[in-house]
Design an enzyme around this catalytic site. Structure first.
Site, mmCIF file in Angstrom:
data_model
loop_
_atom_site.group_PDB
_atom_site.id
_atom_site.type_symbol
_atom_site.label_atom_id
_atom_site.label_comp_id
_atom_site.label_asym_id
_atom_site.label_seq_id
_atom_site.Cartn_x
_atom_site.Cartn_y
_atom_site.Cartn_z
ATOM 1 N N SER A 49 33.645 30.339 25.719
ATOM 2 C CA SER A 49 32.808 31.406 25.177
ATOM 3 C C SER A 49 33.423 31.996 23.924
ATOM 4 O O SER A 49 34.601 32.365 23.924
ATOM 5 C CB SER A 49 32.617 32.507 26.228
ATOM 6 O OG SER A 49 31.964 33.621 25.658
ATOM 7 N N TYR B 128 34.941 37.852 32.982
ATOM 8 C CA TYR B 128 34.356 36.580 32.570
ATOM 9 C C TYR B 128 35.055 36.037 31.326
ATOM 10 O O TYR B 128 35.448 34.868 31.260
ATOM 11 C CB TYR B 128 32.857 36.751 32.292
ATOM 12 C CG TYR B 128 32.238 35.553 31.610
ATOM 13 C CD1 TYR B 128 31.960 34.390 32.322
ATOM 14 C CD2 TYR B 128 31.953 35.588 30.241
ATOM 15 C CE1 TYR B 128 31.409 33.288 31.682
ATOM 16 C CE2 TYR B 128 31.399 34.487 29.603
ATOM 17 C CZ TYR B 128 31.128 33.339 30.322
ATOM 18 O OH TYR B 128 30.591 32.249 29.683
ATOM 19 N N ALA C 68 30.391 26.975 35.806
ATOM 20 C CA ALA C 68 30.984 28.302 35.619
ATOM 21 C C ALA C 68 30.138 29.370 36.299
ATOM 22 O O ALA C 68 28.950 29.162 36.555
ATOM 23 C CB ALA C 68 31.108 28.637 34.129
#
Length: 310
Positions: free
Chosen positions: A117, A142, A75
């Site tokens: 996340s 993100y 990532a």
């Protein structure tokens, strides 16, 4: 099992690969080394330097290795870079993930474990700590990328019939974290304190995060593989720590005697972020075992040795 670990030369991915090797699995690490480090690679793992955006090159890896499981840790992890260049972030975190999931479907991978996340995905929270049912309202490209990749993974799981697990990490810290970027405040503070730099706290430093030690994250990846669990799981501690407390703890562990300095607040930075791991405890039998004082002590000790050996 044959397990392909994307981002397996990075901070978290390399330690997941290490654990899988210890458990007797056959591991291939795929990493473009943009932020991963060769010294993180385990000599017992096969390694292919490739970018997930290069579909033919990665497909050749799939044909040769024939993975049964894919652990997707590759990532672009810098939130500030994602704000400065959303297109590049989408290329690395969304399009590359779609490439990977498509290859998993074509080559009959049995399971994908995706490192997502918690904090960036939930955005500004309504509930503290946030459970998996909390709305996902990311406030950075993100975070959008991670949530979007989760949705694509769900599509592939339902329509292309491979099993899927999403692990929503809190703020992971510990040995091997890259201190050169904007991500990883623990690594940045420690290295600046040890090297005579000036570790500056952004804003008043009262913004909080849920810091989870990397060995606990690795254990979660191991448990998922052993139990064959599907679904979304928060991997955090349900404990908030503010940046000033973090700075003071690290100063104590590193022997730093400089003053606590504050810089400008970062625009758009979340004030609070903490996630609830109750589902992982209930369904996986996983719970964090390293609290923040012990984790910071272990991390500072590792960096002291790492920097002394350079």
């Amino acid at each position: 099992m044959r397990i392909l670990v994307t981002g397996g030369a990075g901070f978290i991915g390399s330690q997941v690969a290490d654990r899988y090797l210890e458990e007797g699995h056959d591991i291939l690490v795929l990493d473009n080394l943009s932020t991963g480090r060769r010294e993180n690679l385990n000599a017992r793992a096969r390694f292919e330097e490739a970018d997930l955006g290069d579909f033919p090159e990665v497909e050749a890896v799939f044909r040769d290795f024939r993975p049964e499981v894919v652990s997707h840790h590759a990532a672009q992890i810098d939130v500030r870079h994602s704000v400065a260049d959303p297109v590049d972030d989408a290329r690395q975190n969304i399009l590359a993930s779609i490439n990977l999931f498509e290859l998993c479907a074509r080559h009959r991978v049995a399971r994908v474990i995706f490192a997502s996340s918690g904090g960036a995905g939930y955005g500004e929270q309504e509930i503290y700590p946030a459970p998996e049912s909390h709305p996902t309202r990311p406030e950075s490209p993100y975070g959008i990328g991670k949530v979007t990749a989760e949705m694509y993974l769900h599509y592939y799981h339902r329509q292309r019939r491979f099993r899927a697990t999403v692990l929503r990490y809190a703020n992971v810290y510990g040995p091997r974290q890259n201190h050169l970027g904007e991500a990883g405040v623990v690594a940045i503070f420690i290295t600046r304190m040890l090297q005579g730099g000036e570790p500056v706290v952004n804003g008043d430093g009262l913004q909080t995060r849920d810091y989870v030690y990397v060995s606990d994250v690795v254990e979660a990846n191991s448990v998922v593989l052993r139990k064959g669990a599907d679904g979304i799981f928060n991997i955090g501690t349900a404990t908030e720590t503010d940046v000033v407390t973090l700075w003071r703890e690290l100063a104590r562990h590193t022997g730093y005697t400089g003053p606590l300095k504050h810089g400008p607040a970062k625009a758009g930075e979340q004030l609070r972020s903490v996630i609830d791991p109750a589902k992982a405890r209930r369904e996986l039998g996983w719970a964090p075992t390293v609290d923040i004082p012990r984790g910071l002590q272990l991390t500072a000790g590792w960096y002291k040795k790492e920097l002394a050996d350079r």
